[in-house]
Enzyme design. Structure first.
Site, short mmCIF file in Angstrom:
data_model
loop_
_atom_site.label_atom_id
_atom_site.label_comp_id
_atom_site.label_asym_id
_atom_site.label_seq_id
_atom_site.Cartn_x
_atom_site.Cartn_y
_atom_site.Cartn_z
N ASP A 78 0.89 -1.21 0.15
CA ASP A 78 0.12 -0.08 -0.05
C ASP A 78 0.75 1.10 0.02
O ASP A 78 2.07 1.33 0.20
CB ASP A 78 -1.11 0.22 1.02
CG ASP A 78 -0.36 -0.50 2.36
OD1 ASP A 78 0.89 -0.25 2.42
OD2 ASP A 78 -1.13 -0.55 3.41
N ASP A 120 -7.42 -2.55 14.17
CA ASP A 120 -8.47 -2.76 13.86
C ASP A 120 -8.78 -3.93 13.01
O ASP A 120 -9.94 -4.18 12.28
CB ASP A 120 -9.19 -1.70 13.34
CG ASP A 120 -8.71 -1.19 11.96
OD1 ASP A 120 -7.63 -1.71 11.44
OD2 ASP A 120 -8.78 -0.01 11.36
N HIS A 179 -7.13 -4.55 10.05
CA HIS A 179 -6.94 -4.25 8.85
C HIS A 179 -5.61 -5.02 8.41
O HIS A 179 -4.68 -5.21 8.97
CB HIS A 179 -6.70 -2.85 8.31
CG HIS A 179 -5.62 -2.19 8.63
ND1 HIS A 179 -5.89 -0.76 9.22
CD2 HIS A 179 -4.26 -2.32 8.77
CE1 HIS A 179 -4.63 -0.16 9.59
NE2 HIS A 179 -3.86 -1.14 9.07
N GLU A 181 -9.62 -1.75 5.47
CA GLU A 181 -10.25 -1.26 6.75
C GLU A 181 -11.44 -2.28 6.82
O GLU A 181 -11.90 -3.14 5.78
CB GLU A 181 -10.72 0.06 6.73
CG GLU A 181 -9.48 0.90 6.56
CD GLU A 181 -8.59 0.91 7.80
OE1 GLU A 181 -8.61 0.25 8.65
OE2 GLU A 181 -8.00 2.05 7.86
#
Ligand code: GLP
Length: 269
Positions: A67, A136, A138, A143
């Protein structure tokens, strides 16, 4: 999923480096998917050491990063390109033209994803993908609620991720809220996956990833669908797992089987 629990971050880094090293040695032209963040730093340090001391060569390897932020140039100190150059690429003998990071400054970020997918395909697909995990759940920047069938595209970051990563930006500085990330399908298409996590702040995400239901709400749980994923975690990250003892037992039984029959065939291709 193979779950390996380590007493400390250093032994975890060494084991992950052993696995990457075996891949590169077996197939020098391997295509490796790479992650940023503090988690893989130990792995990268080990790989650099092995390159410097033992001549581990990356000359023919190709890499694709997971990413990149949208809206900051590659030269920005917090870009993932800069991170990779500083923490790995500039310190090993990889050909820079064989290292790919999504272009976060493209005039049209919506076009970056399909082009990135095409490059991965043309390289023959990813042999080994290294992953971290966000608090979280991810992976990459997929996400919670990301489609489990997603490919490389623009994603909006959650408030939690923006806060987690705000430590890297000055308070008066622009902090990106969008990123281009490989999708969950892109990741699952890798032939072999190593996910690394350490620290208590990852314990909830690690539990949901391994023992939770398969759900887009915890994107890392998609790895439950992958045939050859190894999760390398330290005790703190493993602290909320219900079946810790079982994972250890599986490892012992696996070692016994491999001793009796044939060496590990974990290398991908
Ligand atoms: C970022 C990256 C992820 C990484 C995560 C965890 O959000 N996009 O690929 O896994 O951070 O970072 P850290 O390893 O610093 O906890």
């Amino acid at each position: 999923m193979e779950v390996l629990i380590f007493s400390d971050a250093q032994s975890l880094a060494c084991k992950s480096a052993d696995l990457v090293e075996s891949q590169i040695k077996a197939f020098p032209d391997s295509v490796i998917g790479l992650a940023t963040g503090s988690t893989p730093l130990g792995l990268y340090k080990e790989l650099i050491l092995r390159h410097q001391r033992n001549g581990l060569s990356f000359e023919k390897a190709k890499t694709f990063n997971l990413d990149e932020y949208v809206g900051i140039p590659a030269s920005h100190p917090q870009s993932y390109r800069t991170f990779m150059d500083e923490h790995l690429f500039n310190k090993i003998n990889i050909d820079q033209s064989n290292t790919q990071v999504p272009d976060g400054m493209s005039e049209n970020p919506l076009k970056v994803g399909p082009a990135y997918e095409k490059m991965i395909e043309e390289a023959g697909g990813i042999d080994l993908q290294v992953l971290g995990v966000g608090t979280d759940g991810h992976i990459g920047f997929n996400e919670p609620t990301s489609s489990l069938g997603s490919i490389t595209r623009v994603k909006t970051l959650t408030q939690q991720t923006i806060e987690d990563n705000s430590r890297f930006f000055n308070s008066d500085e622009f902090q990106p809220k969008l990123a281009i990330t490989m999708g969950i399908k892109t990741i699952l298409d890798a032939r072999r996956i190593l996910l690394l996590a350490h620290g208590e702040n990852k314990a909830d995400a690690v539990r949901d990833m391994i023992e939770g239901p398969l759900a887009a709400f915890c994107p890392a749980s998609a790895l439950q669908l992958h045939q050859r994923t190894t999760i390398l975690i330290d005790k703190a990250a493993a602290s909320k797992l219900a079946l810790k003892g079982y994972y250890k037992f599986v490892g012992e039984m696996q070692d016994e089987l491999l001793r009796k029959h044939r060496p590990s065939d974990w290398i991908s291709r």
